[in-house]
Design a protein around this motif. Structure first.
Motif, PDB file in Angstrom:
ATOM      1  N   THR A  23      14.160   6.005  18.580  1.00  0.00           N
ATOM      2  CA  THR A  23      12.901   5.015  17.711  1.00  0.00           C
ATOM      3  C   THR A  23      11.929   6.596  17.433  1.00  0.00           C
ATOM      4  N   GLU A  24      12.251   7.649  18.063  1.00  0.00           N
ATOM      5  CA  GLU A  24      11.401   9.282  17.362  1.00  0.00           C
ATOM      6  C   GLU A  24      12.397   9.246  16.181  1.00  0.00           C
ATOM      7  N   ALA A  25      13.468   9.397  15.707  1.00  0.00           N
ATOM      8  CA  ALA A  25      14.099   9.910  14.728  1.00  0.00           C
ATOM      9  C   ALA A  25      13.768   9.187  13.981  1.00  0.00           C
ATOM     10  N   VAL A  26      14.191   7.619  14.014  1.00  0.00           N
ATOM     11  CA  VAL A  26      13.434   6.822  13.005  1.00  0.00           C
ATOM     12  C   VAL A  26      11.918   6.550  12.215  1.00  0.00           C
ATOM     13  N   ARG A  27      11.065   7.336  13.570  1.00  0.00           N
ATOM     14  CA  ARG A  27       9.686   7.318  12.634  1.00  0.00           C
ATOM     15  C   ARG A  27      10.106   8.921  12.202  1.00  0.00           C
ATOM     16  N   THR A  28      10.541   9.669  12.247  1.00  0.00           N
ATOM     17  CA  THR A  28      10.225  10.746  11.892  1.00  0.00           C
ATOM     18  C   THR A  28      10.858  10.799  10.746  1.00  0.00           C
ATOM     19  N   GLU A  29      12.367   9.715  10.045  1.00  0.00           N
ATOM     20  CA  GLU A  29      13.366   9.836   9.222  1.00  0.00           C
ATOM     21  C   GLU A  29      11.775   8.859   7.637  1.00  0.00           C
ATOM     22  N   ALA A  30      11.580   7.307   8.944  1.00  0.00           N
ATOM     23  CA  ALA A  30      10.375   6.785   7.787  1.00  0.00           C
ATOM     24  C   ALA A  30       9.080   7.808   7.064  1.00  0.00           C
ATOM     25  N   GLU A  31       8.873   8.765   7.688  1.00  0.00           N
ATOM     26  CA  GLU A  31       7.800   9.152   7.386  1.00  0.00           C
ATOM     27  C   GLU A  31       7.786  10.667   6.281  1.00  0.00           C
ATOM     28  N   ARG A  32       9.200  11.246   6.390  1.00  0.00           N
ATOM     29  CA  ARG A  32       9.607  11.600   5.398  1.00  0.00           C
ATOM     30  C   ARG A  32      10.724  11.210   3.859  1.00  0.00           C
ATOM     31  N   LEU A  33      10.316   9.831   4.404  1.00  0.00           N
ATOM     32  CA  LEU A  33      10.931   8.464   3.174  1.00  0.00           C
ATOM     33  C   LEU A  33       9.749   8.332   2.371  1.00  0.00           C
ATOM     34  N   ASP A  64       0.769  -1.019   0.259  1.00  0.00           N
ATOM     35  CA  ASP A  64       0.170  -0.205   0.115  1.00  0.00           C
ATOM     36  C   ASP A  64       0.711   1.048   0.245  1.00  0.00           C
ATOM     37  N   GLY A  65       1.703   1.031   0.259  1.00  0.00           N
ATOM     38  CA  GLY A  65       3.026   2.209  -0.039  1.00  0.00           C
ATOM     39  C   GLY A  65       3.602   2.995   1.288  1.00  0.00           C
ATOM     40  N   ILE A 101       8.606   9.259  -1.304  1.00  0.00           N
ATOM     41  CA  ILE A 101       8.825   7.937  -2.181  1.00  0.00           C
ATOM     42  C   ILE A 101       7.313   8.631  -3.264  1.00  0.00           C
ATOM     43  N   GLY A 102       6.055   8.719  -2.986  1.00  0.00           N
ATOM     44  CA  GLY A 102       4.925   8.754  -2.975  1.00  0.00           C
ATOM     45  C   GLY A 102       4.196   7.761  -3.605  1.00  0.00           C
ATOM     46  N   GLY A 103       4.112   8.214  -4.686  1.00  0.00           N
ATOM     47  CA  GLY A 103       3.316   6.255  -5.119  1.00  0.00           C
ATOM     48  C   GLY A 103       3.887   5.686  -5.894  1.00  0.00           C
ATOM     49  N   VAL A 104       5.154   5.715  -5.802  1.00  0.00           N
ATOM     50  CA  VAL A 104       6.099   4.695  -5.913  1.00  0.00           C
ATOM     51  C   VAL A 104       6.491   3.427  -4.948  1.00  0.00           C
ATOM     52  N   ARG A 105       6.182   2.547  -5.961  1.00  0.00           N
ATOM     53  CA  ARG A 105       6.536   1.236  -5.015  1.00  0.00           C
ATOM     54  C   ARG A 105       8.094   0.953  -5.202  1.00  0.00           C
ATOM     55  N   VAL A 106       9.161   0.350  -4.127  1.00  0.00           N
ATOM     56  CA  VAL A 106       9.659   0.469  -4.192  1.00  0.00           C
ATOM     57  C   VAL A 106      10.638  -1.212  -3.589  1.00  0.00           C
ATOM     58  N   THR A 107      10.928  -2.288  -4.831  1.00  0.00           N
ATOM     59  CA  THR A 107      10.990  -3.558  -4.096  1.00  0.00           C
ATOM     60  C   THR A 107      12.749  -3.567  -4.925  1.00  0.00           C
ATOM     61  N   PRO A 108      12.867  -4.526  -3.397  1.00  0.00           N
ATOM     62  CA  PRO A 108      14.768  -4.468  -3.362  1.00  0.00           C
ATOM     63  C   PRO A 108      15.200  -5.737  -4.656  1.00  0.00           C
ATOM     64  N   ARG A 109      16.201  -5.500  -5.960  1.00  0.00           N
ATOM     65  CA  ARG A 109      16.840  -6.390  -6.815  1.00  0.00           C
ATOM     66  C   ARG A 109      17.086  -7.949  -5.444  1.00  0.00           C
ATOM     67  N   PHE A 110      17.847  -7.440  -4.764  1.00  0.00           N
ATOM     68  CA  PHE A 110      18.094  -8.517  -4.228  1.00  0.00           C
ATOM     69  C   PHE A 110      17.122  -8.746  -2.260  1.00  0.00           C
TER      70      PHE A 110
END
Length: 398
Positions: free
Chosen positions: A365-375, A349-350, A379-388
């Motif tokens: 934990t709070e800093a990671v949560r902030t970074e996850a929201e920024r990411l 779902d993104g 990314i927006g509507g793009v879906r990223v699946t690592p190649r490996f």
């Protein structure tokens, strides 16, 4: 050590992590302005997975505008993809490209050429080196006319590119492939063609090809000098580190690694967490200030995560299994103050989800949560699946 000998300078893990935060542009005060600054700070961005280039830049730029990244790669062409260290694809700046070509990419291209010639001439009895060269010249001419082209476009102009061969006969992974893939790979390894704009978005690894500049035409230093220059750059960005780290990162022989380090002026230092002495530049022995606390969500194969062979000073060895695949490729990682403390992934779902393998405290934990929201917003509507895919990334993205 004799009584009169001076002890080696000591640089502990905390100091190595402080250098990492500053020099890899991961703490807020040193975020970069341009993509080229980031590429030079890391000596290149891992480009085997197309998404890694953009996500690595996003983590280190003050204003990670996707349009600016595309401009550097495909319009200004100040970043170029090269098959170089460890026969891995990197995006490097045009400033460092001649050094990397002389130190790493040219030897890789020589091996690619040798392997291609053997594969073609042994697999196709009516082909020899002369015919291979003639097909390649026609391919280059067709690309020059088109300006940019896919492999299918070029095969329409040069029908011999559609010829197929069996790779790895008798193996479980035996496959029948068109020779165009190997020919284009060799031409790209030599710099005679380049990967241009992808056919899809920034996560796509399906590139159009454009004319390039052969490495023999670059003003590259002689191999020994190029290796010395690259070793000096690497120690400035990744040092202090061990000889094994430098050897692993470059893919050089042990002899070439030792000679390059000596020519770079490296001196030995004590690394308390390492059984082997480290190497550092002579002007990099004084302590550096601790950066302000920082968190980062780095992509699979990020240059920082893959920067050293020995990783105990920034990665708990018990966390290797969930974070790496069986071939040694690292997945997306969560960082806090120079340590890997967990992993992240994108759900269908993104949403960006993450899991901490180490309890680093509430601030982390709070800093990671902030970074996850920024990411997530970036990314927006793009879906990223690592190649490996790695175990924890698969679990989180399910």
């Amino acid at each position: 050590m004799s009584p009169s000998a001076s002890p080696r300078p000591r640089i502990d893990a905390a100091q190595r992590r402080a250098r990492l935060g500053h020099r890899h542009r991961l703490t807020a005060s040193v975020k970069a302005v341009t993509a080229e600054e980031v590429a030079d700070a890391l000596l290149g961005l891992h480009a085997t997975d197309a998404a890694t280039v953009h996500l690595s830049l996003r983590a280190r730029l003050a204003d990670p505008n996707p349009a600016a990244l595309d401009r550097a790669l495909y319009e200004d062409r100040t970043l170029v993809r090269m098959l170089c260290m460890r026969r891995t694809l990197f995006a490097v700046s045009t400033t460092l490209a001649p050094v990397i070509a002389g130190a790493s990419a040219a030897p890789v291209a020589t091996k690619e050429r040798r392997d291609l010639t053997k594969w073609i001439t042994e697999g196709l009895p009516d082909w020899d080196e002369r015919r291979l060269a003639e097909v390649e010249e026609r391919t280059l001419a067709a690309l020059e006319v088109r300006g940019e082209a896919t492999a299918a476009d070029l095969a329409a102009d040069v029908p011999e590119l559609r010829t197929t061969l069996v790779s790895f006969p008798g193996k479980s992974y035996e496959a029948t492939v068109a020779i165009s893939s190997r020919i284009l790979r060799a031409l790209a390894a030599e710099g005679r063609i380049r990967r241009g704009r992808p056919r899809g978005g920034w996560t796509s690894s399906s590139f159009r090809w454009v004319p390039g500049t052969a490495f023999t035409d670059l003003d590259a230093p002689e191999p020994a000098e190029a290796r010395a220059q690259l070793a000096r750059h690497w120690l400035a960005s990744y040092g202090p580190a061990t000889t094994d780290d430098l050897k692993w990162w470059t893919g050089w022989t042990l002899t070439d690694t030792r000679r390059a380090a000596a020519a770079a002026g490296a001196v030995e230092v004590d690394l308390p967490e390492s059984p082997a002495p480290g190497l550092a530049l002579p002007d990099d022995l004084a302590p550096v200030p601790e950066p302000a606390p920082w968190a980062a969500l780095l992509p699979a194969l990020d240059p920082t995560a893959m920067g050293w062979k020995s990783r105990d000073w920034y990665l708990d060895p018990d966390h290797t299994r969930p974070l790496f695949d069986r071939s040694g490729n690292i997945g997306p990682t969560v960082w806090w103050n120079g340590r890997i403390i967990g992993a992240w992934a994108q759900r269908p779902d993104g949403d960006i989800t993450w899991h901490l393998l180490t309890d680093a405290g509430q601030e982390a934990t709070e800093a990671v949560r902030t970074e996850a929201e920024r990411l997530r917003e970036w990314i927006g509507g793009v879906r990223v699946t690592p190649r490996f895919r790695t175990p924890l990334e698969r679990e989180l993205s399910a």
